[in-house]
Write an enzyme that holds these catalytic residues in place. Structure first.
Site, PDB file in Angstrom:
ATOM      1  N   ASP A 151       0.806  -1.221   0.000  1.00 36.53           N
ATOM      2  CA  ASP A 151       0.000   0.000   0.000  1.00 36.53           C
ATOM      3  C   ASP A 151       0.840   1.271   0.000  1.00 36.53           C
ATOM      4  OD1 ASP A 151       0.967  -0.370   2.595  1.00 36.53           O
ATOM      5  OD2 ASP A 151      -0.967  -1.021   3.364  1.00 36.53           O
ATOM      6  N   HIS A 193      -6.992  -5.107  10.059  1.00 37.83           N
ATOM      7  CA  HIS A 193      -6.792  -4.793   8.630  1.00 37.83           C
ATOM      8  C   HIS A 193      -5.500  -5.441   8.135  1.00 37.83           C
ATOM      9  CE1 HIS A 193      -4.577  -0.904   9.905  1.00 37.83           C
ATOM     10  NE2 HIS A 193      -3.694  -1.555   9.180  1.00 37.83           N
ATOM     11  N   ASN A 210      -7.428  -3.354  14.182  1.00 38.66           N
ATOM     12  CA  ASN A 210      -8.796  -3.712  13.771  1.00 38.66           C
ATOM     13  C   ASN A 210      -8.759  -4.856  12.745  1.00 38.66           C
ATOM     14  OD1 ASN A 210      -7.834  -2.477  11.488  1.00 38.66           O
ATOM     15  ND2 ASN A 210      -9.372  -0.851  11.425  1.00 38.66           N
TER      16      ASN A 210
HETATM   17  C1  GLP Z   1      -0.293  -0.144   8.475  1.00 46.62           C
HETATM   18  C2  GLP Z   1       0.038  -0.890   7.199  1.00 46.62           C
HETATM   19  C3  GLP Z   1      -0.149  -2.381   7.367  1.00 46.62           C
HETATM   20  C4  GLP Z   1       0.520  -2.827   8.653  1.00 46.62           C
HETATM   21  C5  GLP Z   1      -0.177  -2.203   9.817  1.00 46.62           C
HETATM   22  C6  GLP Z   1       0.405  -2.601  11.155  1.00 46.62           C
HETATM   23  O1  GLP Z   1      -1.583   0.319   8.553  1.00 46.62           O
HETATM   24  N1  GLP Z   1      -0.718  -0.457   6.086  1.00 46.62           N
HETATM   25  O2  GLP Z   1       0.395  -3.045   6.241  1.00 46.62           O
HETATM   26  O3  GLP Z   1       0.425  -4.225   8.764  1.00 46.62           O
HETATM   27  O4  GLP Z   1      -0.047  -0.801   9.684  1.00 46.62           O
HETATM   28  O5  GLP Z   1       1.442  -1.737  11.497  1.00 46.62           O
HETATM   29  P1  GLP Z   1       2.386  -1.935  12.739  1.00 46.62           P
HETATM   30  O6  GLP Z   1       3.287  -3.049  12.379  1.00 46.62           O
HETATM   31  O7  GLP Z   1       3.115  -0.622  12.859  1.00 46.62           O
HETATM   32  O8  GLP Z   1       1.530  -2.226  13.902  1.00 46.62           O
END
Ligand code: GLP
Length: 243
Positions: free
Chosen positions: A67, A138, A136
């Site tokens: 992304d 995602h 959440n």
């Molecule tokens: C972002 C990214 C995801 C990632 C998520 C978790 O929103 N788009 O790809 O998995 O955050 O991030 P973190 O590893 O900082 O908790």
């Protein structure tokens, strides 16, 4: 599904980095799917080190990131382009032009999404996709919704996601409201999926994703239907799984 429960963040990173290194050794021209965020930083650090030591080579690798924020140009320090350069691409024997992220400033975001999917398909799809998970549940920026979005698409970020990611921006208001994300189609088409999680604040998302119903309200729950998923999680993140 394989689950590796590790004692701490460092051992989680080591296990996941080892699985990626094994993929590269077995198939030096692999197509990788890559994630951003803080969870995967330890993995990128190890892989960079192994590359410098000559243990693995990215010379023939192609990669696609999940992304990018809409409105952030590749040169913007808060963009995922900049994150990937700083944490991986600048440290490995990357072949310029073989590492792709969506362009968050493309003239037409819709066209950019279409081209991104075409490019993934033209390279034969993703061999190994590294995923983190949001609180959440995602994956990429596929936020809880009424339906799974299959193609790469523009998505509105959940307020919870914007708050969680605000730590990487000068102020919470500076976090973009939209992003381009690989859809569930490319994620699900990956031959292997490697999901990593650490911290107690991910435990509920992991429980819902892997033991609850498969529903677009819990985007990562779609992974229950994928034939080759490996979950590498630090103990605290897996604490509600009962493993
Ligand atoms: C972002 C990214 C995801 C990632 C998520 C978790 O929103 N788009 O790809 O998995 O955050 O991030 P973190 O590893 O900082 O908790």
């Amino acid at each position: 599904m394989k689950i590796y429960c590790t004692e701490d963040y460092d051992s989680m990173s080591f296990k996941a980095a080892s699985l990626i290194a094994a993929q590269i050794l077995l198939k030096p021209d692999s197509v990788l799917g890559l994630a951003t965020g803080s969870t995967v930083l330890g993995i990128y650090h190890l892989i960079s080190q192994w590359c410098a030591d000559g243990v693995v080579s990215f010379a023939e690798i192609h990669s696609f990131n999940l992304d990018e924020y809409i409105g952030l140009a590749p040169g913007d320090p808060q963009s995922y382009h900049a994150y990937m350069r700083a944490n991986l691409f600048d440290n490995i024997d990357a072949e310029p032009g073989n590492f792709y992220l969506p362009d968050g400033c493309a003239d037409s975001a819709e066209e950019e999404c279409r081209k991104y999917d075409e490019l993934i398909t033209s390279l034969g799809g993703i061999d190994l996709l590294l995923l983190g998970i949001g609180r959440n549940a995602h994956i990429g920026f596929n936020e809880p919704a009424d339906a799974f979005s299959v193609p790469t698409h523009v998505t509105a970020l959940a307020e919870e996601t914007r708050r969680a990611n605000a730590r990487n921006f000068p102020s919470p208001e500076a976090v973009p409201r939209e992003a381009i994300t690989m859809g569930i189609g490319s994620i699900f088409s990956a031959k292997k999926i490697l999901l990593v999680a650490n911290g107690k604040d991910k435990a509920e998302a992991i429980r819902k994703a892997f033991t609850g119903s498969v529903t677009p309200q819990v985007p990562a729950s779609i992974l229950q239907l994928h034939p080759n998923v490996t979950l590498v999680g630090e103990m605290a993140a897996l604490s509600e799984l009962g493993v």
